[in-house]
Design a protein around this motif. Structure first.
Motif, PDB file in Angstrom:
ATOM      1  N   GLN A  66       0.825  -1.216   0.000  1.00  0.00           N
ATOM      2  CA  GLN A  66       0.000   0.000   0.000  1.00  0.00           C
ATOM      3  C   GLN A  66       0.854   1.260   0.000  1.00  0.00           C
ATOM      4  O   GLN A  66       0.542   2.233  -0.694  1.00  0.00           O
ATOM      5  CB  GLN A  66      -0.951  -0.003   1.201  1.00  0.00           C
ATOM      6  N   ARG A  67       1.939   1.243   0.748  1.00  0.00           N
ATOM      7  CA  ARG A  67       2.834   2.401   0.751  1.00  0.00           C
ATOM      8  C   ARG A  67       3.456   2.612  -0.626  1.00  0.00           C
ATOM      9  O   ARG A  67       3.563   3.747  -1.110  1.00  0.00           O
ATOM     10  CB  ARG A  67       3.935   2.220   1.794  1.00  0.00           C
ATOM     11  N   ALA A  68       3.882   1.530  -1.268  1.00  0.00           N
ATOM     12  CA  ALA A  68       4.466   1.647  -2.613  1.00  0.00           C
ATOM     13  C   ALA A  68       3.422   2.180  -3.600  1.00  0.00           C
ATOM     14  O   ALA A  68       3.747   3.015  -4.455  1.00  0.00           O
ATOM     15  CB  ALA A  68       5.009   0.295  -3.071  1.00  0.00           C
ATOM     16  N   GLN A  69       2.182   1.727  -3.460  1.00  0.00           N
ATOM     17  CA  GLN A  69       1.109   2.232  -4.319  1.00  0.00           C
ATOM     18  C   GLN A  69       0.901   3.730  -4.104  1.00  0.00           C
ATOM     19  O   GLN A  69       0.682   4.478  -5.057  1.00  0.00           O
ATOM     20  CB  GLN A  69      -0.209   1.487  -4.025  1.00  0.00           C
ATOM     21  N   MET A  70       0.963   4.159  -2.848  1.00  0.00           N
ATOM     22  CA  MET A  70       0.822   5.591  -2.548  1.00  0.00           C
ATOM     23  C   MET A  70       1.933   6.388  -3.217  1.00  0.00           C
ATOM     24  O   MET A  70       1.693   7.460  -3.773  1.00  0.00           O
ATOM     25  CB  MET A  70       0.888   5.835  -1.033  1.00  0.00           C
ATOM     26  N   MET A  71       3.163   5.868  -3.153  1.00  0.00           N
ATOM     27  CA  MET A  71       4.300   6.573  -3.746  1.00  0.00           C
ATOM     28  C   MET A  71       4.145   6.677  -5.254  1.00  0.00           C
ATOM     29  O   MET A  71       4.575   7.664  -5.861  1.00  0.00           O
ATOM     30  CB  MET A  71       5.607   5.874  -3.373  1.00  0.00           C
ATOM     31  N   LEU A  72       3.530   5.683  -5.853  1.00  0.00           N
ATOM     32  CA  LEU A  72       3.319   5.694  -7.293  1.00  0.00           C
ATOM     33  C   LEU A  72       2.209   6.682  -7.678  1.00  0.00           C
ATOM     34  O   LEU A  72       2.318   7.378  -8.683  1.00  0.00           O
ATOM     35  CB  LEU A  72       2.954   4.280  -7.767  1.00  0.00           C
ATOM     36  N   ALA A  73       1.178   6.767  -6.841  1.00  0.00           N
ATOM     37  CA  ALA A  73      -0.001   7.572  -7.172  1.00  0.00           C
ATOM     38  C   ALA A  73       0.089   9.033  -6.730  1.00  0.00           C
ATOM     39  O   ALA A  73      -0.573   9.892  -7.304  1.00  0.00           O
ATOM     40  CB  ALA A  73      -1.246   6.935  -6.551  1.00  0.00           C
ATOM     41  N   GLN A  74       0.894   9.320  -5.709  1.00  0.00           N
ATOM     42  CA  GLN A  74       0.938  10.664  -5.140  1.00  0.00           C
ATOM     43  C   GLN A  74       2.366  11.220  -5.207  1.00  0.00           C
ATOM     44  O   GLN A  74       3.323  10.463  -5.244  1.00  0.00           O
ATOM     45  CB  GLN A  74       0.488  10.637  -3.669  1.00  0.00           C
ATOM     46  N   ASP A  75       2.462  12.524  -5.179  1.00  0.00           N
ATOM     47  CA  ASP A  75       3.775  13.164  -5.159  1.00  0.00           C
ATOM     48  C   ASP A  75       4.309  13.203  -3.741  1.00  0.00           C
ATOM     49  O   ASP A  75       3.780  13.911  -2.883  1.00  0.00           O
ATOM     50  CB  ASP A  75       3.701  14.584  -5.733  1.00  0.00           C
ATOM     51  N   HIS A  76       5.338  12.413  -3.487  1.00  0.00           N
ATOM     52  CA  HIS A  76       6.063  12.362  -2.221  1.00  0.00           C
ATOM     53  C   HIS A  76       5.124  12.338  -1.003  1.00  0.00           C
ATOM     54  O   HIS A  76       5.183  13.235  -0.142  1.00  0.00           O
ATOM     55  CB  HIS A  76       7.037  13.539  -2.156  1.00  0.00           C
ATOM     56  N   PRO A  77       4.264  11.312  -0.917  1.00  0.00           N
ATOM     57  CA  PRO A  77       3.288  11.265   0.180  1.00  0.00           C
ATOM     58  C   PRO A  77       3.928  10.970   1.531  1.00  0.00           C
ATOM     59  O   PRO A  77       5.008  10.386   1.613  1.00  0.00           O
ATOM     60  CB  PRO A  77       2.383  10.096  -0.226  1.00  0.00           C
ATOM     61  N   GLN A  78       3.221  11.379   2.573  1.00  0.00           N
ATOM     62  CA  GLN A  78       3.581  10.998   3.942  1.00  0.00           C
ATOM     63  C   GLN A  78       3.022   9.586   4.133  1.00  0.00           C
ATOM     64  O   GLN A  78       1.808   9.388   4.090  1.00  0.00           O
ATOM     65  CB  GLN A  78       2.959  11.969   4.956  1.00  0.00           C
ATOM     66  N   LEU A  79       3.893   8.610   4.295  1.00  0.00           N
ATOM     67  CA  LEU A  79       3.457   7.222   4.424  1.00  0.00           C
ATOM     68  C   LEU A  79       2.968   6.978   5.847  1.00  0.00           C
ATOM     69  O   LEU A  79       3.585   7.450   6.806  1.00  0.00           O
ATOM     70  CB  LEU A  79       4.604   6.280   4.057  1.00  0.00           C
ATOM     71  N   PRO A  80       1.861   6.245   5.984  1.00  0.00           N
ATOM     72  CA  PRO A  80       1.291   6.042   7.318  1.00  0.00           C
ATOM     73  C   PRO A  80       2.152   5.137   8.197  1.00  0.00           C
ATOM     74  O   PRO A  80       2.832   4.238   7.714  1.00  0.00           O
ATOM     75  CB  PRO A  80      -0.061   5.397   7.035  1.00  0.00           C
ATOM     76  N   ALA A  81       2.079   5.396   9.491  1.00  0.00           N
ATOM     77  CA  ALA A  81       2.741   4.560  10.494  1.00  0.00           C
ATOM     78  C   ALA A  81       1.733   3.525  10.993  1.00  0.00           C
ATOM     79  O   ALA A  81       0.518   3.747  10.938  1.00  0.00           O
ATOM     80  CB  ALA A  81       3.223   5.421  11.648  1.00  0.00           C
ATOM     81  N   TYR A  82       2.240   2.416  11.472  1.00  0.00           N
ATOM     82  CA  TYR A  82       1.392   1.353  12.006  1.00  0.00           C
ATOM     83  C   TYR A  82       2.010   0.833  13.293  1.00  0.00           C
ATOM     84  O   TYR A  82       3.234   0.748  13.416  1.00  0.00           O
ATOM     85  CB  TYR A  82       1.265   0.200  11.006  1.00  0.00           C
ATOM     86  N   ASP A  83       1.174   0.449  14.223  1.00  0.00           N
ATOM     87  CA  ASP A  83       1.622  -0.134  15.485  1.00  0.00           C
ATOM     88  C   ASP A  83       1.528  -1.643  15.355  1.00  0.00           C
ATOM     89  O   ASP A  83       0.436  -2.217  15.468  1.00  0.00           O
ATOM     90  CB  ASP A  83       0.751   0.386  16.628  1.00  0.00           C
ATOM     91  N   HIS A  84       2.668  -2.291  15.099  1.00  0.00           N
ATOM     92  CA  HIS A  84       2.646  -3.729  14.862  1.00  0.00           C
ATOM     93  C   HIS A  84       2.249  -4.528  16.102  1.00  0.00           C
ATOM     94  O   HIS A  84       1.632  -5.577  15.983  1.00  0.00           O
ATOM     95  CB  HIS A  84       3.991  -4.219  14.296  1.00  0.00           C
ATOM     96  N   GLU A  85       2.554  -4.033  17.274  1.00  0.00           N
ATOM     97  CA  GLU A  85       2.146  -4.727  18.507  1.00  0.00           C
ATOM     98  C   GLU A  85       0.625  -4.699  18.655  1.00  0.00           C
ATOM     99  O   GLU A  85       0.002  -5.713  18.987  1.00  0.00           O
ATOM    100  CB  GLU A  85       2.810  -4.092  19.738  1.00  0.00           C
TER     101      GLU A  85
END
Length: 163
Positions: A66-85
């Motif tokens: 999803q992050r890679a898709q965002m980078m492809l679709a948007q200009d230098h997007p802020q990628l979301p953070a996730y809490d893996h725990e």
């Protein structure tokens, strides 16, 4: 063709190969375990079980995609953070099946490999802002996948070596 461009194409092709190989390595290790063993073997008293590790890899493969898709679709997007725990608890990883979690990871990874194989030179130049690393390129995204796998493969083999 410029030597530098050819070198980068070769590096990217190897990264895609590494994505496949790291997944196969995980499968060779994890699929020899039954669900009971995968749930009970943990990385320390408070650490994740092998099943939780595989579920984490499955879910983060989707997040990385999803992050890679965002980078492809948007200009230098802020990628979301996730809490893996929190994800491990919210999604109740311990109730999953190891074979099903790995199968879902295989499906996700095949799509991700196809995504990277289909990128143009201009697409490879895209980037974003990673929540933990700041500037993050598509090449970084391709490297992150097998390195993340490898980190957790080491964790699983360490757990298995103590059992």
């Amino acid at each position: 063709m410029d030597e530098s461009a050819a070198a980068w194409r070769a590096v990217r092709a190897r990264q895609v190969i590494a994505m496949r190989l790291s997944l196969k390595t995980l499968g060779h290790i994890a699929l020899g375990l039954n669900d009971e063993k995968a749930r009970s073997l943990r990385d320390g008293a408070d650490g994740w079980s092998i099943l939780e590790i595989v579920c984490h890899l499955r879910d983060f493969d989707e997040i990385f995609y999803q992050r890679a898709q965002m980078m492809l679709a948007q200009d230098h997007p802020q990628l979301p953070a996730y809490d893996h725990e929190a994800m491990a608890i919210e999604r109740n990883y311990q109730a999953d099946s190891l074979a099903q979690a790995y199968s879902a990871l295989q499906t996700s990874r095949a799509r991700f490999v196809d995504f990277f194989k289909g990128l143009t030179e201009a697409s490879w130049a895209r980037g974003g802002i990673h929540p933990e690393r700041d500037s993050f390129s598509m090449t970084d995204a391709a490297m992150q996948v097998p390195l993340h796998d490898l980190d957790h493969i080491e964790q699983i083999t360490r757990v298995l070596s103590r059992s």
